[in-house]
Design a protein around this motif. Structure first.
Motif, PDB file in Angstrom:
ATOM      1  N   PRO A 246      -2.874  -2.859 -14.822  1.00 16.28           N
ATOM      2  CA  PRO A 246      -4.258  -3.211 -14.478  1.00 16.28           C
ATOM      3  C   PRO A 246      -4.316  -4.313 -13.425  1.00 16.28           C
ATOM      4  N   GLY A 247      -5.171  -4.121 -12.452  1.00 21.74           N
ATOM      5  CA  GLY A 247      -5.388  -5.138 -11.425  1.00 21.74           C
ATOM      6  C   GLY A 247      -4.500  -5.021 -10.211  1.00 21.74           C
TER       7      GLY A 247
ATOM      8  N   THR B  36      -3.788  -2.344  -8.251  1.00 21.36           N
ATOM      9  CA  THR B  36      -4.426  -1.601  -7.167  1.00 21.36           C
ATOM     10  C   THR B  36      -5.467  -2.461  -6.454  1.00 21.36           C
ATOM     11  N   GLU B  37      -6.232  -3.224  -7.229  1.00 24.47           N
ATOM     12  CA  GLU B  37      -7.258  -4.091  -6.632  1.00 24.47           C
ATOM     13  C   GLU B  37      -6.616  -5.162  -5.752  1.00 24.47           C
ATOM     14  N   ARG B  38      -5.486  -5.723  -6.202  1.00 22.44           N
ATOM     15  CA  ARG B  38      -4.787  -6.738  -5.406  1.00 22.44           C
ATOM     16  C   ARG B  38      -4.272  -6.147  -4.093  1.00 22.44           C
TER      17      ARG B  38
ATOM     18  N   GLN C 191       0.831   6.886  -6.759  1.00 22.82           N
ATOM     19  CA  GLN C 191      -0.223   7.872  -6.977  1.00 22.82           C
ATOM     20  C   GLN C 191       0.325   9.289  -6.817  1.00 22.82           C
TER      21      GLN C 191
ATOM     22  N   ASP D 121      -5.522  -3.506  -2.487  1.00 23.75           N
ATOM     23  CA  ASP D 121      -6.678  -3.222  -1.621  1.00 23.75           C
ATOM     24  C   ASP D 121      -7.197  -4.502  -0.972  1.00 23.75           C
ATOM     25  N   ALA D 122      -7.224  -5.589  -1.727  1.00 25.61           N
ATOM     26  CA  ALA D 122      -7.707  -6.863  -1.181  1.00 25.61           C
ATOM     27  C   ALA D 122      -6.771  -7.371  -0.082  1.00 25.61           C
TER      28      ALA D 122
ATOM     29  N   LYS E 233       0.833  -1.204   0.000  1.00 25.39           N
ATOM     30  CA  LYS E 233       0.000   0.000   0.000  1.00 25.39           C
ATOM     31  C   LYS E 233       0.867   1.254   0.000  1.00 25.39           C
TER      32      LYS E 233
END
Length: 374
Positions: A92-93, A95-97, A84, A99-100, A77
């Motif tokens: 792609p993907g 940021t989602e990883r 950022q 956050d999870a 993070k």
């Protein structure tokens, strides 16, 4: 040497000086900026991170991948926040990883488990385990446990960890201050717990360990502590605290308290793991104070910055001679250009004067010959 050739050489020297200046100027500019920012950790880290990203923009993506593989969601993070801030687009993907992973790490069951581990063992790895450790220390369980353990070793002639002993002794007094101030000293309390735990698990930098060890040795009166330990009991905390406080030299604990306060500031802004990362690379209390300034400015990005730059995030570690050489080389090239232009101007002026004199002499000679012919 003919005037034209001399002028050509000085012009060539001027061109060469410009070429050298063009090459060294970017390095000299960066070196000057680093010198100017050497006492400002946030600005210094910005310059060094920007330089690192210019050389390899993938450093952030690679850092996220390694952090996720190591199950360190907090570090992942931190890298994502740095990306950022720097305007770097992640694949792609990713940021989602991240956050999870953060959501899983912050789940109720995981947090409760780490809190309990921190309370019982006193070992810190993240905010949950730190909360457990601080809770144990606030209930004086943790500090009494550490003082009794190390004090017994001291009394039996064994090798006691003077640093843990000193930190635990300071912690007993700080804990009392925390109650009196209704939590006002909690950051210092948390800082002491983190330094103590970092020492236990070998995550305290060598330089900081040496400094803290010297500071801690003067904090405790060994004979009085041995007597206090002989009658100590976790089941009688008030009596134990009173006996141990008598062996504590408060007037010599100021440096350790300041260190703990700075560590607490780092932990508040950059997280527990960020503070532990700083303790690993810090060479002394000044490094930790610089880290506190960095954390207050960069917040969650601090861990990623420290991971990329190491101790260079806290102070200018590049060789001063190398940096000064770039500045000197740029000044030397500029001086060479000015000197060459000056020499070229002088020789052009001298050549013009000489040609003017020659033309005037030829006119006078022609006029004299004409007059003689008449």
């Amino acid at each position: 040497m003919k005037p034209a050739r001399r002028i050509g050489l000085t012009l060539a020297a001027a061109v060469a000086s410009v070429a050298v200046f063009a090459v060294v100027w970017p390095h000299a500019r960066d070196a000057a900026a680093l010198f100017q920012a050497q006492d400002d950790p946030p600005q210094l880290s910005d310059l060094l991170v920007d330089s690192a990203l210019r050389n390899n923009e993938a450093v952030i993506g690679d850092g996220i991948a390694r952090a996720l593989e190591a199950n360190d969601a907090d570090l992942a993070k931190s890298f994502a926040d740095l990306a950022q801030d720097k305007g770097i687009k992640l694949p792609p993907g990713v940021t989602e990883r991240v956050d999870a992973a953060v959501a899983d790490e912050n789940s109720a069951a995981s947090t409760a488990r780490r809190f309990a581990a921190g309370f019982v063992t006193g070992e810190v790895n993240d905010m949950a385990s730190l909360s457990g450790t601080v809770a144990g220390d606030l209930f004086v369980y943790g500090d009494i446990r550490d003082v009794v353990r190390e004090g017994k070793r001291l009394a039996m002639g064994e090798d006691a960890d003077q640093l843990v002993l000193g930190l635990a002794s300071v912690g007993l007094v700080v804990t009392a201050a925390t109650y009196v101030s209704v939590g006002g000293a909690t950051p210092v309390r948390a800082g002491l717990s983190m330094v103590k735990d970092a020492r236990k698990v070998g995550r305290l930098g060598a330089g900081l360990t040496e400094w803290a060890g010297r500071s801690a040795r003067g904090v405790v009166d060994a004979p009085m502590l041995q007597q206090a330990v002989a009658t100590a009991s976790i089941t009688r905390p008030s009596q134990t605290i009173s006996a141990m406080k008598a062996a504590f030299k408060a007037e010599k604990a100021g440096a350790l308290v300041r260190l703990a306060k700075d560590v607490g500031r780092v932990g508040e802004k950059a997280g527990t793991k960020g503070a532990l990362d700083v303790l690993r690379i810090a060479d002394g209390p000044k490094d930790v104070a610089r880290a506190a300034k960095l954390a207050e400015s960069k917040g969650s990005q601090t861990r990623a910055i420290v991971k990329i730059l190491g101790r260079g995030a806290l102070l200018l570690t590049a060789g001063a001679f190398n940096l000064a050489w770039w500045v000197f080389a740029a000044l030397l090239a500029l001086f060479g250009f000015i000197t060459s232009i000056k020499a070229t101007t002088e020789r052009l002026t001298l050549s013009w004067i000489q040609r003017s004199k020659l033309k005037r002499a030829r006119r006078e000679l022609a006029a004299a010959q004409a007059q003689h012919a008449i």
